[in-house]
Design an enzyme around this catalytic site. Structure first.
Site, PDB file in Angstrom:
ATOM      1  N   HIS A 152      -3.152   6.111   3.674  1.00 45.23           N
ATOM      2  CA  HIS A 152      -3.401   4.725   3.721  1.00 45.23           C
ATOM      3  C   HIS A 152      -4.731   4.424   4.489  1.00 45.23           C
ATOM      4  CE1 HIS A 152      -2.309   1.000   6.275  1.00 45.23           C
ATOM      5  NE2 HIS A 152      -2.303   0.512   4.810  1.00 45.23           N
TER       6      HIS A 152
ATOM      7  N   ARG B 236       0.491   7.769   5.938  1.00 46.79           N
ATOM      8  CA  ARG B 236      -0.139   6.848   6.877  1.00 46.79           C
ATOM      9  C   ARG B 236      -1.911   7.252   6.897  1.00 46.79           C
ATOM     10  NH1 ARG B 236       0.504   2.241   9.891  1.00 46.79           N
ATOM     11  NH2 ARG B 236       2.829   2.552   9.569  1.00 46.79           N
TER      12      ARG B 236
ATOM     13  N   SER C 296       0.899  -1.141   0.031  1.00 53.04           N
ATOM     14  CA  SER C 296      -0.033   0.134   0.035  1.00 53.04           C
ATOM     15  C   SER C 296       0.840   1.253  -0.033  1.00 53.04           C
ATOM     16  CB  SER C 296      -0.880   0.194   1.264  1.00 53.04           C
ATOM     17  OG  SER C 296      -1.955  -1.133   1.119  1.00 53.04           O
TER      18      SER C 296
END
Lengths: 224, 224
Positions: free
Chosen positions: A53, A50, A27
């Site tokens: 994500h 993040r 990812s």
């Protein structure tokens, strides 16, 4: 796949490392590739990546704002074992116990204290406001994470301005259509308070958790 | 401001009605005004609007997909007291106990059952997969909510196709960059399974909670 949200005990993460880590790495590789050039230094990028994500939304790269000392101050506080004061149970539950135990950070949701309700009624304010007012003496050097209640963020900003409270880091990402954007704009304009904010309407508990996990990972790396 | 995320007890919501309801109503008014014309029937729009309210993101109006019977089947199941099987603790904690008690719906996170870990190791699958496989006989007539793990959604789809399992509703909103979009595309192409999906990468536990809260509100209105 944000593995973190599933975590129920400190044992969980190691058990997921094989399958989970490879999905996380894949990812991150996709996000890096699609993002291309960006203005963030490496530590800030780990936070932004993040968040993308966790949300599937590159818009956060345009809307996030870092105080220059935000990451350093947040990582230092977490490394010292600072507590995390959150406005929602979803933040506290979303934080991976496995990462929290590295430095013994405690996640606290002051609005769940029974006194918050009593104080709110006495003072004629929302429970979120009463909750943070009630723990103001514990916020110095702590990490504050607001994912939901603009009123809580506005109260924390008032405590900073008027009462000299000094959190190590304020993560201000309340989501919504009423007061959220205004509260985050006020936060990012504070020049002497380390802060991470997402401008506009977007945000939420998952975003707060993603930012905290990125900072804990950065803190973890310091220790390795 | 998604008040729901804060809820810690069944008493909480009434105490927040005065301040909170007016903020929620004002948020909904803003969303209605900015959205303008849209293709959703009234009951679906209540779901979409609450998702936008929870995310601050109108993109969900373009990416959400409803099976024609999704809302009716979900509301009927909740009104019958059906359990909600979720893939994350954040969903279970985010659900307002106040709303869950209207019909006595229970929120279950099968991945937290200790047997899920043992089964995952025995079967060589992820814990999310083992978790839903382990409760497959309880999914008939239940509501399934996947906010995080595409593997969990893919396993539920397999149980539906191969084992004849029939949930009343599958809410498929896993977020992420690996398998999430594919799993949700498979879900929305199932013509005989009531489902709500968000195409693409976006989604998450907060989105699943927003959809469930909207359905619970619709179920609540039926009863008033």
């Amino acid at each position: 796949m944000a593995l973190n949200e599933l975590m129920g005990s400190t044992e969980d993460r190691p058990g997921l490392v094989e399958a989970g880590r490879s999905i996380e790495m894949e990812s991150f590789r996709i996000i890096d590739a699609e993002m291309g050039e960006h203005p963030f230094p490496e530590d800030q990028w780990q936070v932004v990546r993040r968040v993308i994500h966790t949300t599937g939304d590159f818009d956060y790269a345009r809307q996030i704002r870092f105080h220059p000392r935000a990451v350093a101050s947040g990582v230092a506080a977490l490394t010292r074992g600072a507590s995390i004061f959150a406005d929602t149970r979803m933040i506290a539950v979303g934080l991976s116990p496995w990462r929290l135990q590295w430095y013994g950070n405690e996640a606290v949701v002051p609005a769940l204290h029974p006194e918050s309700r009593i104080r709110a009624e006495e003072q004629g304010v929302t429970r979120s406001v009463a909750a943070f007012r009630g723990v103001s003496d514990q916020l110095n050097g702590a990490v504050v994470a607001i994912g939901n209640a603009p009123t809580a963020l506005l109260e924390v900003l008032r405590l900073i301005r008027e009462d000299g409270v000094r959190p190590a880091l304020v993560i201000g990402v309340p989501v919504g259509f009423v007061q959220a954007a205004e509260s985050k704009d006020q936060l990012q304009r504070m020049t002497d308070q380390p802060a991470i904010a997402v401008l506009g309407r977007k945000g939420g508990s998952s975003v707060a958790v993603a930012i905290l996990h990125a900072l804990l990972e950065l803190a973890g790396n310091v220790n390795q």
